[in-house]
Design an enzyme around this catalytic site. Sequence first.
Site, mmCIF file in Angstrom:
data_model
loop_
_atom_site.group_PDB
_atom_site.id
_atom_site.type_symbol
_atom_site.label_atom_id
_atom_site.label_comp_id
_atom_site.label_asym_id
_atom_site.label_seq_id
_atom_site.Cartn_x
_atom_site.Cartn_y
_atom_site.Cartn_z
ATOM 1 N N LYS B 84 67.702 71.531 70.325
ATOM 2 C CA LYS B 84 66.830 70.351 70.373
ATOM 3 C C LYS B 84 66.870 69.503 69.099
ATOM 4 O O LYS B 84 66.703 68.288 69.143
ATOM 5 C CB LYS B 84 65.386 70.797 70.635
ATOM 6 C CG LYS B 84 65.155 71.402 72.009
ATOM 7 C CD LYS B 84 65.267 70.366 73.096
ATOM 8 C CE LYS B 84 64.897 70.902 74.465
ATOM 9 N NZ LYS B 84 65.176 69.909 75.528
ATOM 10 N N GLU B 106 56.912 64.794 74.207
ATOM 11 C CA GLU B 106 56.387 65.716 75.216
ATOM 12 C C GLU B 106 57.028 67.068 74.964
ATOM 13 O O GLU B 106 58.097 67.155 74.362
ATOM 14 C CB GLU B 106 56.765 65.229 76.614
ATOM 15 C CG GLU B 106 58.187 65.586 77.075
ATOM 16 C CD GLU B 106 59.304 64.935 76.264
ATOM 17 O OE1 GLU B 106 59.031 63.943 75.556
ATOM 18 O OE2 GLU B 106 60.445 65.434 76.313
ATOM 19 N N SER B 372 72.111 77.865 74.124
ATOM 20 C CA SER B 372 71.363 76.700 73.656
ATOM 21 C C SER B 372 70.173 77.043 72.776
ATOM 22 O O SER B 372 69.705 76.215 72.009
ATOM 23 C CB SER B 372 70.898 75.879 74.855
ATOM 24 O OG SER B 372 70.155 76.691 75.732
#
Lengths: 277, 390
Positions: B84, B106, B372
């Site tokens: 991220k 969010e 990830s």
Amino acid sequence: MSRIDDLFARKNPVFIGFTVAGDPGIEASLRVATTMIDAGVDLLEIAIPYSDPVADGPVIERAHVRALGAGTTPDDAFALVREVRGHAPALPLVLFTYYNIIHRRGADRFFAEAAAAGADGVLIVDLPSEESGEVAPYAARHGIDRILLIAPTTSPERQHAILREASGFVYLISLEGVTGERDRLPPNLTGLVGAVREKTDLPLAVGFGVSRPEHVAAVAAAGANGVIVGSALVRLIEEHSSDETAMHEALATAITALRRGLVPDPEPDIPRRARIE
Amino acid sequence: MKAGRYGVYGGQYVPETLMSALIELEETYERVREDPEFSRRLSWYLHEYAGRETPLTYCSNLSRDLGCRVYLKREDLLHGGAHKLNNTLGQALMAKFMGKRRLIAETGAGQHGVATAIAGAALGLPVEVYMGEVDTRRQALNAFRMELLGARVVPVASGTRTLKDAINAAMRDWVANLGETHYLLGSCVGPHPFPRIVRDFQSVIGEEARRQVLEREGRLPDTIVACVGGGSNAIGIFYPFVNDDVALVGVEAGGEGLESGRHGASLSRGSVGVFQGALSYLLQDGDGQALETHSVAAGLDHPSVGPEHAMLKDSGRVRYEAVTDAEALAAFRCLSRTEGIIPALESAHAVAYALRAADDLDRDGILVVNLSGRGDKDVADVASLHGGTA
């Protein structure tokens, strides 16, 4: 002449009310619409409930949740339009919807059903002019006005593009933000109305945040042809959910008081700052 | 192809008030991506602060067990513990270049919220993170982590009180505060230009992986596998390979099974619809209302997917498969024991598919799995699912 054109030709400014189909229940929703019309709403916006109403503030979002919880479908919204049309043959009705409802049904079918039910206009809150080519031919084919929105953030170039496509009336968003009551309206309202007025002959109606008689008066003074009240009425449905008689009284009282804002002080003794609580 | 479209998908289905912000964002993005000063600063943050490049780890134990050559792209080792941060550093820096003074975001599981809080702290921008009330309880540790990093967590009590409602709430905030606020969207979803911005900032994953595998093996891999919720880690690793002869597989949340109706597999089981600003695949009912979704991995628990994935599905360039909660949990334990790497439950979906797909590869076949994120955030959940026994 369409019902919308006819209304704005006869009356200026007009009072526009808003309700979510199926709020607080499918049958109760017809009674709400009837009360609003009988209390003096000149044009009624009927929203099709949707799972993700991102343009709406908390009050109207909860109305969508109540309506969906009651099992309301787009079919029920069309049925409501049909019944309201029976009750008020000359009153302009505008369906207010999020675009996926139309996309899922198919635009041709959606506008055909809207027209058959007796709707005069459709307002798609999340379909800016860049994407509206997807529905424009179908709205035209079925004789439905597309009510388009202009925000304070809309550039003059985009205002022109929007006004080229708009019909019926233009919905001016008074402020940056979602729907919902505010303590006061933005001071530049007259500027916004004036700037758009220079570019079109269509009637201009102002909504978002309009919730008190003095707001209504300010919108009328800004030169708008219509004033749109949503959350302030929807909130009364929520507040009186356990007592339908009180709900209808509250709606009628509020509409009467709000409408008074349209008339420039006929009787000086009316308390101008009376709030609709 | 129209600007902002991926085939027929994508677009800008937003309230009029947001259009000016999207136009400003697009203009700024076009400007900064050509600006050497922006590239220099982003590169500094990615390398010196976030820890790029991340390793491409050859897994000798797993390769022996599966009978092919398995590599993991180690986004779990990026600062913050997931991919991220590639996107949040890029967008936060962009917000600085735009003169914005506040970031909103969010978050579902909390990973994007944490990554935004990190980027905000590093770049000196205050952060507010919208998080579904249900998720603030399910992911209390990440909520605390965000506050520790100086962000304010705003619980969202509307709708299903999960990720999609957090996105709705963030969009409402943005509409009301356009001048000073940048909405730092966390996946390749939403209206144009977000899907493209997020894809470009995440493509660093695939660019590195391509270089690393060529150095190591002298050729491109046979198959690349990545999990898909919104799809940002997958598009990040896929994008630099789309014109190559490499099989690309996106793995969605199969939840309790595709037949159960309780899953998050919008590409496998959804239909075309407009949701939160874009035309894509969507889990919806016959009237167009978004359906509730389910996955053991909160980051995959979402009814829609990025529009570029919708195009890649239709063209057949990427194959999309689903993996159930049970398979993902088995892969979670398998990778932990075999390689000593605890994957995020989201990434465990990609690992689970790799365990299946390895059968189709011979001993020299090369399989790259995008890991990830790391699984520390999921350990307590998995422990309670297994009654406390590992």
